[in-house]
Scaffold this active site. Structure first.
Site, PDB file in Angstrom:
ATOM      1  N   GLU A  23       1.287  -1.398  -0.175  1.00 27.58           N
ATOM      2  CA  GLU A  23      -0.038   0.050  -0.184  1.00 27.58           C
ATOM      3  C   GLU A  23       0.728   1.567  -0.105  1.00 27.58           C
ATOM      4  O   GLU A  23       1.522   0.988   0.866  1.00 27.58           O
ATOM      5  CB  GLU A  23      -1.230   0.128   1.349  1.00 27.58           C
ATOM      6  CG  GLU A  23      -1.567  -1.261   1.302  1.00 27.58           C
ATOM      7  CD  GLU A  23      -3.159  -0.871  -0.017  1.00 27.58           C
ATOM      8  OE1 GLU A  23      -3.498  -0.082  -0.617  1.00 27.58           O
ATOM      9  OE2 GLU A  23      -3.432  -1.889  -0.710  1.00 27.58           O
ATOM     10  N   GLU A  65      -5.349   3.356   8.635  1.00 26.55           N
ATOM     11  CA  GLU A  65      -5.369   2.691   7.348  1.00 26.55           C
ATOM     12  C   GLU A  65      -4.762   1.594   6.952  1.00 26.55           C
ATOM     13  O   GLU A  65      -5.397   0.926   6.357  1.00 26.55           O
ATOM     14  CB  GLU A  65      -4.143   4.154   6.811  1.00 26.55           C
ATOM     15  CG  GLU A  65      -3.240   3.480   5.114  1.00 26.55           C
ATOM     16  CD  GLU A  65      -4.324   4.380   4.576  1.00 26.55           C
ATOM     17  OE1 GLU A  65      -5.013   2.898   3.424  1.00 26.55           O
ATOM     18  OE2 GLU A  65      -4.492   5.201   4.302  1.00 26.55           O
ATOM     19  N   GLU A  72     -10.869  -2.894   2.104  1.00 24.94           N
ATOM     20  CA  GLU A  72     -11.311  -2.600   0.938  1.00 24.94           C
ATOM     21  C   GLU A  72     -10.974  -3.957   0.108  1.00 24.94           C
ATOM     22  O   GLU A  72     -10.900  -5.084  -0.744  1.00 24.94           O
ATOM     23  CB  GLU A  72      -9.833  -1.806   0.380  1.00 24.94           C
ATOM     24  CG  GLU A  72     -10.962  -0.758   0.577  1.00 24.94           C
ATOM     25  CD  GLU A  72     -10.030   0.824  -0.556  1.00 24.94           C
ATOM     26  OE1 GLU A  72      -8.602   0.217  -0.860  1.00 24.94           O
ATOM     27  OE2 GLU A  72     -10.004   2.119  -0.147  1.00 24.94           O
TER      28      GLU A  72
END
Length: 120
Positions: A23, A65, A72
C-alpha cells in the site's frame, strides 16, 4: 497461552509488513509522519507532550489506514463488482483515514499556535 500470544504478534507484524509492502498510501503516511516529527524536533525542539501528541496522532492515521486496507481487501474478494453497499463501506473507511489526518493536522496547528503564543 504464550504460544498464542507469540502467534498473534507474528500475524500482526506480518500484517504491518504486507501493508507497508503493498500500500503506497500506508508507506507515504508512515514516512511523512516520521519525518515530520523528526524534522519538527530538530528544527523546533518539541516538548514531551508535543511529541506524544504527534506520535499518537500519526499512529491513529496508520491504524485507520490499516483498517481501511483490510476492508478494501475483503470487498475486493467478496464482491469484486460495484455495489452501493460496497462503495459506502469503502467510503466510510476512507473517511476514517481522512478524520485521523484532520486530527493530526489540528494537533500540529495547536502545537504551533501554542509556540507562537496564540494559545494561553
Amino acid at each position: 497461552m504464550l504460544v498464542n500470544l507469540y502467534k498473534s504478534l507474528v500475524y500482526s507484524v506480518n500484517g504491518l509488513m504486507q501493508t507497508y509492502k503493498k500500500e503506497l498510501s500506508f508507506r507515504m503516511e508512515a514516512w511523512a509522519g516520521a519525518l515530520f516529527i523528526i524534522f519538527g524536533h530538530f528544527v523546533w525542539p518539541l516538548k514531551s507532550w508535543e511529541i506524544i501528541l504527534l506520535i499518537l496522532s500519526y499512529v491513529l492515521i496508520l491504524m485507520a489506514e490499516l483498517i481501511n486496507t483490510a476492508i478494501e481487501a475483503v470487498w475486493k474478494i467478496a464482491h469484486p463488482d460495484f455495489h452501493e453497499t460496497v462503495g459506502f463501506s469503502k467510503d466510510a473507511a476512507s473517511a476514517a483515514v481522512f478524520l485521523a489526518i484532520c486530527f493530526s493536522v489540528a494537533a500540529a496547528v495547536i502545537i504551533v499556535a501554542s509556540r507562537l503564543n496564540y494559545l494561553s
